[in-house]
Write a protein that holds these residues in place. Structure first.
Motif, PDB file in Angstrom:
ATOM      1  N   LEU A  52      -7.151  -6.877   7.059  1.00  0.00           N
ATOM      2  CA  LEU A  52      -6.226  -6.723   6.059  1.00  0.00           C
ATOM      3  C   LEU A  52      -6.428  -7.110   4.621  1.00  0.00           C
ATOM      4  N   PHE A  53      -7.180  -8.173   4.619  1.00  0.00           N
ATOM      5  CA  PHE A  53      -7.909  -8.568   3.275  1.00  0.00           C
ATOM      6  C   PHE A  53      -8.403  -7.493   2.418  1.00  0.00           C
ATOM      7  N   ARG A  54      -9.146  -6.612   3.309  1.00  0.00           N
ATOM      8  CA  ARG A  54      -9.756  -5.437   2.665  1.00  0.00           C
ATOM      9  C   ARG A  54      -8.741  -4.451   1.878  1.00  0.00           C
ATOM     10  N   TYR A  76       0.818  -1.217  -0.070  1.00  0.00           N
ATOM     11  CA  TYR A  76      -0.212   0.069  -0.040  1.00  0.00           C
ATOM     12  C   TYR A  76       0.949   1.067   0.285  1.00  0.00           C
ATOM     13  N   GLY A  77       1.882   1.162   0.799  1.00  0.00           N
ATOM     14  CA  GLY A  77       2.989   2.207   0.723  1.00  0.00           C
ATOM     15  C   GLY A  77       3.284   2.855  -0.670  1.00  0.00           C
ATOM     16  N   THR A  78       3.539   1.706  -1.906  1.00  0.00           N
ATOM     17  CA  THR A  78       3.832   2.208  -3.113  1.00  0.00           C
ATOM     18  C   THR A  78       2.700   2.785  -3.786  1.00  0.00           C
ATOM     19  N   ILE A  79       1.457   2.623  -3.540  1.00  0.00           N
ATOM     20  CA  ILE A  79       0.463   3.475  -4.227  1.00  0.00           C
ATOM     21  C   ILE A  79      -0.479   4.379  -3.440  1.00  0.00           C
ATOM     22  N   THR A  80       0.146   5.022  -2.298  1.00  0.00           N
ATOM     23  CA  THR A  80      -0.739   5.831  -1.583  1.00  0.00           C
ATOM     24  C   THR A  80      -0.764   7.115  -2.289  1.00  0.00           C
ATOM     25  N   GLU A  81       0.139   7.419  -3.303  1.00  0.00           N
ATOM     26  CA  GLU A  81      -0.061   8.847  -3.855  1.00  0.00           C
ATOM     27  C   GLU A  81      -1.167   8.693  -5.071  1.00  0.00           C
ATOM     28  N   PHE A  82      -1.799   7.282  -5.288  1.00  0.00           N
ATOM     29  CA  PHE A  82      -2.983   7.274  -6.004  1.00  0.00           C
ATOM     30  C   PHE A  82      -4.223   7.218  -5.396  1.00  0.00           C
ATOM     31  N   CYS A  83      -4.033   6.751  -4.266  1.00  0.00           N
ATOM     32  CA  CYS A  83      -5.355   6.575  -3.298  1.00  0.00           C
ATOM     33  C   CYS A  83      -5.506   7.762  -2.382  1.00  0.00           C
ATOM     34  N   THR A  84      -6.307   8.547  -2.801  1.00  0.00           N
ATOM     35  CA  THR A  84      -6.549   9.946  -2.316  1.00  0.00           C
ATOM     36  C   THR A  84      -8.060  10.190  -1.954  1.00  0.00           C
ATOM     37  N   GLU A  85      -8.499  11.143  -1.255  1.00  0.00           N
ATOM     38  CA  GLU A  85      -9.754  11.662  -0.797  1.00  0.00           C
ATOM     39  C   GLU A  85     -10.556  11.590  -2.116  1.00  0.00           C
ATOM     40  N   VAL A  86      -9.737  12.201  -3.179  1.00  0.00           N
ATOM     41  CA  VAL A  86     -10.627  12.484  -4.419  1.00  0.00           C
ATOM     42  C   VAL A  86     -10.798  11.150  -5.444  1.00  0.00           C
ATOM     43  N   SER A  87      -9.698  10.472  -5.477  1.00  0.00           N
ATOM     44  CA  SER A  87      -9.642   9.183  -6.200  1.00  0.00           C
ATOM     45  C   SER A  87     -10.618   7.997  -5.728  1.00  0.00           C
ATOM     46  N   CYS A  88     -10.799   7.958  -4.337  1.00  0.00           N
ATOM     47  CA  CYS A  88     -11.128   7.118  -3.407  1.00  0.00           C
ATOM     48  C   CYS A  88     -12.223   7.709  -2.324  1.00  0.00           C
ATOM     49  N   ALA A 107     -11.236   6.280   1.456  1.00  0.00           N
ATOM     50  CA  ALA A 107     -10.234   4.799   1.377  1.00  0.00           C
ATOM     51  C   ALA A 107      -8.986   5.000   2.172  1.00  0.00           C
ATOM     52  N   PRO A 108      -8.327   6.127   1.919  1.00  0.00           N
ATOM     53  CA  PRO A 108      -7.013   6.423   2.600  1.00  0.00           C
ATOM     54  C   PRO A 108      -7.324   6.738   3.931  1.00  0.00           C
ATOM     55  N   LYS A 109      -8.484   7.333   4.428  1.00  0.00           N
ATOM     56  CA  LYS A 109      -8.665   7.565   5.859  1.00  0.00           C
ATOM     57  C   LYS A 109      -9.294   5.935   6.475  1.00  0.00           C
ATOM     58  N   TYR A 110      -9.685   5.275   6.014  1.00  0.00           N
ATOM     59  CA  TYR A 110     -10.038   3.873   6.343  1.00  0.00           C
ATOM     60  C   TYR A 110      -9.032   2.979   6.480  1.00  0.00           C
ATOM     61  N   ILE A 111      -8.198   2.978   5.250  1.00  0.00           N
ATOM     62  CA  ILE A 111      -6.611   2.073   5.678  1.00  0.00           C
ATOM     63  C   ILE A 111      -6.052   2.690   6.711  1.00  0.00           C
ATOM     64  N   ASP A 112      -5.836   3.990   7.074  1.00  0.00           N
ATOM     65  CA  ASP A 112      -5.148   4.571   7.830  1.00  0.00           C
ATOM     66  C   ASP A 112      -5.755   4.401   9.139  1.00  0.00           C
ATOM     67  N   TYR A 113      -6.874   4.059   9.598  1.00  0.00           N
ATOM     68  CA  TYR A 113      -7.615   3.693  10.842  1.00  0.00           C
ATOM     69  C   TYR A 113      -7.235   2.326  10.904  1.00  0.00           C
ATOM     70  N   LEU A 114      -7.480   1.381   9.590  1.00  0.00           N
ATOM     71  CA  LEU A 114      -7.239   0.090   9.688  1.00  0.00           C
ATOM     72  C   LEU A 114      -5.927  -0.284  10.222  1.00  0.00           C
ATOM     73  N   MET A 115      -4.848   0.447   9.533  1.00  0.00           N
ATOM     74  CA  MET A 115      -3.371  -0.264   9.696  1.00  0.00           C
ATOM     75  C   MET A 115      -3.148   0.337  11.178  1.00  0.00           C
ATOM     76  N   VAL A 161     -14.893   6.916  -1.000  1.00  0.00           N
ATOM     77  CA  VAL A 161     -15.228   5.607  -0.221  1.00  0.00           C
ATOM     78  C   VAL A 161     -14.219   4.658  -0.086  1.00  0.00           C
ATOM     79  N   MET A 162     -14.274   3.855   0.838  1.00  0.00           N
ATOM     80  CA  MET A 162     -13.480   2.476   0.889  1.00  0.00           C
ATOM     81  C   MET A 162     -14.200   1.597   0.194  1.00  0.00           C
ATOM     82  N   SER A 163     -13.906   1.133  -0.966  1.00  0.00           N
ATOM     83  CA  SER A 163     -14.645  -0.003  -1.736  1.00  0.00           C
ATOM     84  C   SER A 163     -13.803  -1.092  -2.509  1.00  0.00           C
ATOM     85  N   ALA A 164     -14.246  -2.100  -2.570  1.00  0.00           N
ATOM     86  CA  ALA A 164     -13.511  -3.202  -3.196  1.00  0.00           C
ATOM     87  C   ALA A 164     -14.550  -3.372  -4.578  1.00  0.00           C
ATOM     88  N   GLY A 165     -14.540  -2.532  -5.572  1.00  0.00           N
ATOM     89  CA  GLY A 165     -15.497  -2.977  -6.730  1.00  0.00           C
ATOM     90  C   GLY A 165     -16.762  -2.109  -6.275  1.00  0.00           C
TER      91      GLY A 165
END
Length: 224
Positions: free
Chosen positions: A163-165, A80-92, A119-127, A94-98
């Motif tokens: 983590l699966f999410r 996830y660290g390698t793609i954080t710049e693409f996972c933003t409040e604008v691009s994502c 999604a970035p907020k959710y993943i921050d909470y999750l991790m 909501v936290m979704s999987a499709g």
């Protein structure tokens, strides 16, 4: 680091190889858990993932699950660290999987009622939540002879389910970025290892795996 889990990420070019989303969780060197991790990496290096996830003879199941859970946290942290710049409040937003799967965050203590968030907020909470569990010596004892708590298995199952999410979100929303970064082999190997592990010990309910069911079947059939 030898073995598959180590090499998976050392192949990433440039400074990205050391970029993690959260600080890496280290297993203390010289501990029995460190020896187990080395064993896991050695068997992973053989390429047989089904065999690599099996409980080594004479080992404690809780300890084996604990070591691997830490390892998966570190792997997902790096992916996830390698793609954080693409996972933003604008691009994502909501936290979704499709389109059919959306996740709302609750941890039962600080946030009791599930909240809808990006999604970035959710993943921050999750991790952050996972990190807190892994750092809790009463849940994940690192000292020899300290017993695992009675609720350890249910905590581990919740961690792995969450983590699966992150894998599901990366596959559904950011796979094009993963391809551009030439990371798909790393992602697939890491996810395949994760799935074989949770299947071996029946750690995640089949319904929870639904967002990536087709991929899971494909990875499984290739291995038969």
């Amino acid at each position: 680091v030898k073995g598959l889990t180590g090499n998976v990420f050392s192949l990433v070019s440039g400074s990205r190889s050391s970029k993690t989303f959260k600080p890496k969780k280290n297993i203390p060197e010289g501990s029995h858990q460190y020896e187990l991790l080395k064993h896991a990496e050695a068997t992973l290096g053989s390429g047989n993932l089904r065999q690599a996830v099996m409980l080594p003879e004479g080992e404690d199941l809780n300890e084996w699950i604990a070591v691997n859970t830490v390892d998966f946290f570190n792997q997902i942290n790096m992916l996830y660290g390698t793609i954080t710049e693409f996972c933003t409040e604008v691009s994502c937003p909501v936290m979704s999987a499709g389109p059919r799967y959306e996740y709302h965050w609750a941890d039962g203590t600080n946030i009791k009622k599930p909240i809808k968030c990006s999604a970035p907020k959710y993943i921050d909470y999750l991790m952050t939540w996972v990190q807190d569990q892994l750092d809790d010596e009463t849940l994940f004892p690192s000292k020899i002879g300290v017993p695992f708590p009675k609720n350890f298995m249910s905590v581990a199952k919740t961690i792995l389910k969450r983590l699966f999410r992150v894998y599901a979100h990366i596959y559904h929303q950011h796979f094009d970025s993963v391809m551009r970064l030439q990371e798909e082999a790393h992602l697939n190997t890491s996810f395949k290892h994760f799935i074989f592990f949770v299947q071996e010990f029946n750690l995640i309910d089949r319904r929870e795996l639904a967002p990536l069911q087709e991929l899971i079947e494909k990875l499984g059939s290739k291995d038969r």
